[in-house]
Design a protein around this motif. Structure first.
Motif, PDB file in Angstrom:
ATOM      1  N   ASN A   1      35.178  72.896  34.979  1.00  0.00           N
ATOM      2  CA  ASN A   1      35.699  72.407  36.407  1.00  0.00           C
ATOM      3  C   ASN A   1      36.409  73.412  37.487  1.00  0.00           C
ATOM      4  O   ASN A   1      36.694  74.983  37.352  1.00  0.00           O
ATOM      5  N   PRO A   2      35.924  73.564  39.100  1.00  0.00           N
ATOM      6  CA  PRO A   2      36.137  74.219  40.261  1.00  0.00           C
ATOM      7  C   PRO A   2      37.571  74.394  40.110  1.00  0.00           C
ATOM      8  O   PRO A   2      38.047  73.348  39.486  1.00  0.00           O
ATOM      9  N   PRO A   3      38.087  75.574  40.193  1.00  0.00           N
ATOM     10  CA  PRO A   3      39.855  75.319  40.632  1.00  0.00           C
ATOM     11  C   PRO A   3      40.111  74.022  41.517  1.00  0.00           C
ATOM     12  O   PRO A   3      39.573  74.048  42.416  1.00  0.00           O
ATOM     13  N   GLU A   4      41.384  73.543  40.871  1.00  0.00           N
ATOM     14  CA  GLU A   4      42.320  71.873  42.120  1.00  0.00           C
ATOM     15  C   GLU A   4      42.573  72.816  43.096  1.00  0.00           C
ATOM     16  O   GLU A   4      43.191  73.575  42.670  1.00  0.00           O
ATOM     17  N   ILE A   5      42.892  72.322  43.908  1.00  0.00           N
ATOM     18  CA  ILE A   5      44.139  72.313  45.091  1.00  0.00           C
ATOM     19  C   ILE A   5      45.132  71.806  44.551  1.00  0.00           C
ATOM     20  O   ILE A   5      45.317  70.696  43.927  1.00  0.00           O
ATOM     21  N   ILE A   6      46.221  72.909  44.131  1.00  0.00           N
ATOM     22  CA  ILE A   6      48.230  72.072  44.747  1.00  0.00           C
ATOM     23  C   ILE A   6      48.267  71.734  45.742  1.00  0.00           C
ATOM     24  O   ILE A   6      49.012  72.545  46.804  1.00  0.00           O
ATOM     25  N   ASN A   7      48.293  69.653  45.502  1.00  0.00           N
ATOM     26  CA  ASN A   7      49.599  69.624  46.372  1.00  0.00           C
ATOM     27  C   ASN A   7      50.933  69.546  46.656  1.00  0.00           C
ATOM     28  O   ASN A   7      51.355  69.483  45.274  1.00  0.00           O
TER      29      ASN A   7
ATOM     30  N   PHE B   1      53.301  71.560  41.240  1.00  0.00           N
ATOM     31  CA  PHE B   1      52.571  69.964  39.354  1.00  0.00           C
ATOM     32  C   PHE B   1      51.124  70.597  39.204  1.00  0.00           C
ATOM     33  O   PHE B   1      49.694  69.739  39.310  1.00  0.00           O
ATOM     34  N   THR B   2      51.198  71.885  37.764  1.00  0.00           N
ATOM     35  CA  THR B   2      50.111  71.565  37.346  1.00  0.00           C
ATOM     36  C   THR B   2      49.664  71.529  35.734  1.00  0.00           C
ATOM     37  O   THR B   2      51.212  70.764  35.030  1.00  0.00           O
ATOM     38  N   GLN B   3      48.008  70.873  34.861  1.00  0.00           N
ATOM     39  CA  GLN B   3      48.848  71.233  33.459  1.00  0.00           C
ATOM     40  C   GLN B   3      47.348  71.880  33.172  1.00  0.00           C
ATOM     41  O   GLN B   3      46.424  72.169  33.524  1.00  0.00           O
TER      42      GLN B   3
ATOM     43  N   ASN C   1      53.270  55.763  41.460  1.00  0.00           N
ATOM     44  CA  ASN C   1      52.451  57.490  41.326  1.00  0.00           C
ATOM     45  C   ASN C   1      52.243  58.247  42.691  1.00  0.00           C
ATOM     46  O   ASN C   1      51.544  57.262  43.749  1.00  0.00           O
ATOM     47  N   VAL C   2      53.024  59.089  43.504  1.00  0.00           N
ATOM     48  CA  VAL C   2      52.850  59.456  44.056  1.00  0.00           C
ATOM     49  C   VAL C   2      51.246  61.293  43.984  1.00  0.00           C
ATOM     50  O   VAL C   2      51.283  61.713  45.362  1.00  0.00           O
ATOM     51  N   LEU C   3      51.937  61.752  42.732  1.00  0.00           N
ATOM     52  CA  LEU C   3      51.535  62.417  42.639  1.00  0.00           C
ATOM     53  C   LEU C   3      50.703  63.122  41.335  1.00  0.00           C
ATOM     54  O   LEU C   3      51.086  62.542  40.575  1.00  0.00           O
ATOM     55  N   THR C   4      49.305  63.922  41.198  1.00  0.00           N
ATOM     56  CA  THR C   4      48.901  64.158  39.330  1.00  0.00           C
ATOM     57  C   THR C   4      48.781  65.335  39.004  1.00  0.00           C
ATOM     58  O   THR C   4      48.548  66.119  40.678  1.00  0.00           O
ATOM     59  N   ALA C   5      48.860  65.373  38.350  1.00  0.00           N
ATOM     60  CA  ALA C   5      48.265  67.243  38.385  1.00  0.00           C
ATOM     61  C   ALA C   5      47.272  67.836  38.760  1.00  0.00           C
ATOM     62  O   ALA C   5      46.754  67.148  38.453  1.00  0.00           O
ATOM     63  N   SER C   6      47.253  68.755  38.923  1.00  0.00           N
ATOM     64  CA  SER C   6      46.599  69.608  38.817  1.00  0.00           C
ATOM     65  C   SER C   6      45.827  70.675  37.774  1.00  0.00           C
ATOM     66  O   SER C   6      46.987  71.418  37.526  1.00  0.00           O
TER      67      SER C   6
END
Length: 163
Positions: free
Chosen positions: A98-104, A51-53, A81-86
């Motif tokens: 920004n540094p790369p975010e982890i995709i959960n 789930f990316t943005q 709300n259970v997950l936000t986009a990386s």
């Protein structure tokens, strides 16, 4: 030559059939202007693997509404709300903000409804898979074989008559 062509044709058909069977497991969607709604039936779950943005100011959110869950006040249809986009930052080097975010990843059990609302100025990308519950997807029967003792005749002493 005909044998080679025949084998080649059979191999292509089998490969095509295998890719047709397995290709439909994961689905991907791009959300830009209209919301995505996924219904999860009872005895199934949804596995979100990506789930990316890209772009936008607000963060994309995956919202779940539990259809049959009742809370302490007796209300059903609770939402969370259970997950936000990386976020994907496409800039590189010193211009990178920004540094790369982890995709959960997340698993959601049904019955439920999952909604991803569009974000102004953003492109959201989601990859998911709907599956039967892990406990009901395969049936395993275990048969335990234990040796049974074979009955044997045990000699008994018979009294001898006394004269």
């Amino acid at each position: 030559m005909e044998i080679f062509f025949g084998r080649f044709l059979v191999a292509c058909v089998l490969l095509g059939a295998a890719s047709f069977v397995f290709a439909g497991e994961f689905k991907s969607r791009i959300i830009t202007s209209s919301p995505l709604t996924i219904t999860i039936p009872d005895n199934h779950f949804l596995k979100v693997t990506n789930f990316t943005q890209e772009g936008g100011v607000d963060r994309g959110v995956l919202t779940v509404t539990l259809n049959s869950q009742t809370d302490q006040t007796g209300q059903t249809g609770q939402t969370a709300n259970v997950l936000t986009a990386s976020r994907i930052d496409s800039s590189t080097g010193s211009a990178s903000q920004n540094p790369p975010e982890i995709i959960n990843q997340v698993k959601i059990a049904g019955p439920a409804q999952v909604t991803v609302a569009p974000v102004l100025g953003a492109t959201l990308f989601i990859t998911f898979r709907k599956l039967p519950n892990e406990g009901t997807s395969t049936s395993t029967t275990v048969i335990v074989v234990s040796p049974t003792p074979t009955p044997t005749a045990t000699p008994t002493a018979t009294p001898t008559p006394t004269p």
